[in-house]
Design an enzyme around this catalytic site. Structure first.
Site, PDB file in Angstrom:
ATOM      1  CE  LYS A  66     -10.190 -47.137   8.586  1.00  0.00           C
ATOM      2  NZ  LYS A  66     -10.213 -48.583   8.356  1.00  0.00           N
ATOM      3  CG  ASN A  67      -6.198 -49.338   8.953  1.00  0.00           C
ATOM      4  OD1 ASN A  67      -7.415 -49.341   9.188  1.00  0.00           O
ATOM      5  ND2 ASN A  67      -5.705 -49.288   7.731  1.00  0.00           N
ATOM      6  CG  ASP A  98      -5.774 -48.131   2.930  1.00  0.00           C
ATOM      7  OD1 ASP A  98      -6.369 -48.832   2.106  1.00  0.00           O
ATOM      8  OD2 ASP A  98      -5.687 -48.424   4.140  1.00  0.00           O
ATOM      9  NE  ARG A 134     -16.111 -48.374   7.085  1.00  0.00           N
ATOM     10  CZ  ARG A 134     -15.322 -49.003   6.216  1.00  0.00           C
ATOM     11  NH1 ARG A 134     -15.611 -49.016   4.947  1.00  0.00           N
ATOM     12  NH2 ARG A 134     -14.243 -49.628   6.630  1.00  0.00           N
ATOM     13  NE  ARG A 189     -10.367 -55.781   1.910  1.00  0.00           N
ATOM     14  CZ  ARG A 189     -10.419 -54.643   2.580  1.00  0.00           C
ATOM     15  NH1 ARG A 189     -11.412 -53.806   2.389  1.00  0.00           N
ATOM     16  NH2 ARG A 189      -9.489 -54.322   3.438  1.00  0.00           N
ATOM     17  CB  CYS A 200     -13.875 -50.953   1.757  1.00  0.00           C
ATOM     18  SG  CYS A 200     -13.910 -49.315   2.460  1.00  0.00           S
TER      19      CYS A 200
HETATM   20  C1  UD1 Z   1      -5.648 -53.725   5.877  1.00  0.00           C
HETATM   21  C2  UD1 Z   1      -6.167 -52.341   6.161  1.00  0.00           C
HETATM   22  C3  UD1 Z   1      -6.679 -51.698   4.878  1.00  0.00           C
HETATM   23  C4  UD1 Z   1      -5.605 -51.730   3.800  1.00  0.00           C
HETATM   24  C5  UD1 Z   1      -5.036 -53.133   3.628  1.00  0.00           C
HETATM   25  C6  UD1 Z   1      -3.846 -53.183   2.688  1.00  0.00           C
HETATM   26  C7  UD1 Z   1      -6.951 -52.529   8.441  1.00  0.00           C
HETATM   27  C8  UD1 Z   1      -8.109 -52.553   9.388  1.00  0.00           C
HETATM   28  N1  UD1 Z   1      -7.248 -52.444   7.139  1.00  0.00           N
HETATM   29  O1  UD1 Z   1      -6.752 -54.489   5.380  1.00  0.00           O
HETATM   30  O2  UD1 Z   1      -7.049 -50.359   5.170  1.00  0.00           O
HETATM   31  O3  UD1 Z   1      -6.181 -51.342   2.563  1.00  0.00           O
HETATM   32  O4  UD1 Z   1      -4.604 -53.645   4.907  1.00  0.00           O
HETATM   33  O5  UD1 Z   1      -2.843 -52.322   3.108  1.00  0.00           O
HETATM   34  O6  UD1 Z   1      -5.818 -52.530   8.862  1.00  0.00           O
HETATM   35  N2  UD1 Z   1      -5.698 -61.510   1.139  1.00  0.00           N
HETATM   36  C9  UD1 Z   1      -5.873 -62.837   0.803  1.00  0.00           C
HETATM   37  N3  UD1 Z   1      -6.141 -63.734   1.802  1.00  0.00           N
HETATM   38  C10 UD1 Z   1      -6.220 -63.364   3.109  1.00  0.00           C
HETATM   39  C11 UD1 Z   1      -6.029 -62.005   3.452  1.00  0.00           C
HETATM   40  C12 UD1 Z   1      -5.773 -61.099   2.445  1.00  0.00           C
HETATM   41  O7  UD1 Z   1      -5.815 -63.194  -0.372  1.00  0.00           O
HETATM   42  O8  UD1 Z   1      -6.457 -64.232   3.976  1.00  0.00           O
HETATM   43  C13 UD1 Z   1      -5.443 -60.509   0.076  1.00  0.00           C
HETATM   44  C14 UD1 Z   1      -6.587 -59.500  -0.011  1.00  0.00           C
HETATM   45  O9  UD1 Z   1      -7.638 -59.976  -0.805  1.00  0.00           O
HETATM   46  C15 UD1 Z   1      -5.887 -58.318  -0.628  1.00  0.00           C
HETATM   47  C16 UD1 Z   1      -4.479 -58.398  -0.047  1.00  0.00           C
HETATM   48  O10 UD1 Z   1      -4.325 -59.728   0.435  1.00  0.00           O
HETATM   49  O11 UD1 Z   1      -5.830 -58.450  -2.021  1.00  0.00           O
HETATM   50  C17 UD1 Z   1      -4.206 -57.407   1.068  1.00  0.00           C
HETATM   51  O12 UD1 Z   1      -5.109 -57.616   2.104  1.00  0.00           O
HETATM   52  P1  UD1 Z   1      -4.735 -57.400   3.643  1.00  0.00           P
HETATM   53  O13 UD1 Z   1      -3.327 -56.930   3.757  1.00  0.00           O
HETATM   54  O14 UD1 Z   1      -5.139 -58.614   4.386  1.00  0.00           O
HETATM   55  O15 UD1 Z   1      -5.707 -56.222   4.008  1.00  0.00           O
HETATM   56  P2  UD1 Z   1      -6.645 -56.080   5.268  1.00  0.00           P
HETATM   57  O16 UD1 Z   1      -5.944 -56.592   6.479  1.00  0.00           O
HETATM   58  O17 UD1 Z   1      -7.993 -56.553   4.943  1.00  0.00           O
END
Ligand code: UD1
Length: 419
Positions: free
Chosen positions: A22-23, A306, A398, A123, A118
């Site tokens: 999915k990711n 995850d 999902r 986030r 989620c």
């Molecule tokens: C992706 C995955 C999700 C997984 C996560 C962490 C997809 C579609 N989803 O989510 O399943 O749980 O990686 O492995 O690939 N953060 C910030 N600022 C930002 C972006 C992120 O502070 O601009 C923080 C988030 O709040 C969180 C952490 O960084 O605490 C990790 O987030 P991130 O790696 O960005 O996760 P996603 O890309 O949303």
């Protein structure tokens, strides 16, 4: 209302074919915005999140056909127009933000609602926006909407304060059509990022270092449509490994490369679970007596957040004390309440969950609060005494395609009921 109904206590045996990730497929579909051409994605997982991202692209004018039987998605992005995708669509899924990088690269701008997804923490998307700004975009987030504009993006160095998966992907996608070279430092190293880079390279992009902490992208003028099969789903594989472990059974997982799931196999092995692997399979065999362990979630190659909920379900059944520390998301223990309803002994202390293994979980009605929390409840239900009913299963659908059928195939007594 659809619910999962599980009669616990069945041993599992046989094999399960793991889906494409999915990711991986979500950013790959978003990246099709970049190519003004026709892309064919093979062995695509037929998931609700995949349908949502397809709808988001359709709202920009993409012509998309989905063949559920053949698991093929054909995406024609030749006739896109720049507009604001409907906010209710964007808010359905956080990964909708993955269109930001491709949109700014193709149209020189975007305006979208801040994404949903989620319910596992705040986030934010500040790192994504920091990357776009470094490439020369003017970014304006306000009142739940974010807008960005750039005549033409220019390559630059971007240092991420945290190796965010989505920010790394978005900046990489924005940079592939920019002028000159972009270097992303402290980039996330998840295999899905390498997969997205492989896809972009197949389309003609110039990227090196994806899958490491430094990614270098040399902008090109144009990308072409291609056929592509995304990598396997590490988290689906991990969930089924835990299904074998929690039921103290043996199952084989096909379409899996152990290289990408070492953090999980290492932890299962530490518990005393047998792991054998070949080029594209893994066999998991668990005996009755398992050992408690401590786990800390970390960015890749560390233990994935995850898989935190699923491994917690397993540890509730292992005699002794285990500690799980969640370092990635600040609100990712919502499954604890539900597991506790099933008799689990878990205490939360800040970012730590302290788990005392018990003799057996008891089936009851529980609620899926997010995707992986829901998967953890299915796993708990497989081993609980009596029957378990899970409500709000749309969270699970999902990210897991017909999980009940895959589990039925290895002997689990799980069904969807409509009441
Ligand atoms: C992706 C995955 C999700 C997984 C996560 C962490 C997809 C579609 N989803 O989510 O399943 O749980 O990686 O492995 O690939 N953060 C910030 N600022 C930002 C972006 C992120 O502070 O601009 C923080 C988030 O709040 C969180 C952490 O960084 O605490 C990790 O987030 P991130 O790696 O960005 O996760 P996603 O890309 O949303």
């Amino acid at each position: 209302m659809k619910k999962y109904f599980i009669n616990g206590g069945k041993k599992l045996q046989g094999s399960i074919k793991v889906n494409s990730a999915k990711n991986s497929v979500l950013p790959i579909i978003a990246a099709c915005i970049l190519n003004k051409d026709i892309t064919v994605i093979k062995n695509a997982p037929m998931l609700d999140d995949v349908i949502v991202i397809c709808d988001v692209l359709r709202s920009l004018g993409a012509d998309i056909s989905v063949d559920r039987e053949q698991k093929v998605i054909k995406i024609d992005t030749r006739e896109l127009f720049q507009c604001e995708p409907p906010s209710e669509m964007i808010r359905k899924m956080r990964a909708s933000f993955l269109i930001m990088g491709p949109m700014i690269a193709r149209f020189g701008g975007f305006k979208i609602s801040l994404p949903g997804g989620c319910n596992i923490g705040t986030r934010p998307i500040d790192l994504h926006l920091k990357g776009f700004k470094a490439l020369g975009a003017e970014v304006n987030p306000q009142f739940g909407v974010v807008e960005a504009r750039a005549e033409k993006l220019k390559g630059n160095r971007v240092y991420l304060d945290f190796p965010s998966v989505g920010a790394t992907e978005n900046i990489m996608m924005a940079a592939v059509l920019a002028d000159g070279e972009t270097v992303i430092e402290n980039a996330a190293e998840e295999p899905e990022i390498e997969d997205l880079a492989n896809f972009l390279r197949t389309m003609g992009a110039k990227i090196i270092g994806a899958g490491t902490g430094t990614i270098v992208i040399e902008g090109v003028k144009k990308l072409k449509g291609v056929e592509y099969t995304p990598m396997f789903d590490r988290i689906e594989a991990g969930t089924f490994m835990v299904a074998a472990a929690i039921t103290r059974s043996k199952i084989k997982l096909e379409n899996v490369n152990e290289k990408h799931i070492k953090s999980m196999t290492a932890k299962l092995a530490e518990m005393g679970i047998g792991i054998t692997s070949g080029e594209d399979y893994i066999i998991v065999e668990a005996s009755e007596e398992l050992k408690p362990i401590d786990i800390k979630t970390m960015p890749y190659p560390g233990f994935p957040t995850d898989m935190q909920a699923q491994i917690m379900a397993l540890l509730t059944t292992v005699t002794g004390t285990s500690i799980i520390t969640e370092t990635i998301f600040e609100n990712r223990f919502m499954h604890v309440n539900e597991l506790t309803r099933m008799g689990a002994n878990i205490k939360i202390d800040g970012r730590n969950a302290i788990i005392e293994g018990i003799e057996s979980l008891s089936g009851c009605e529980v609620k899926a609060t997010d995707l992986r929390a829901g998967a953890a409840l299915i796993l708990a239900g497989l081993v609980a005494e009596g029957s378990t009913t899970i409500v709000d299963i749309y969270h699970i659908q999902r990210g897991y395609e017909e999980i009940e059928k895959k589990l039925q195939g290895v002997g689990a007594d799980i069904n969807i009921i409509d009441v």
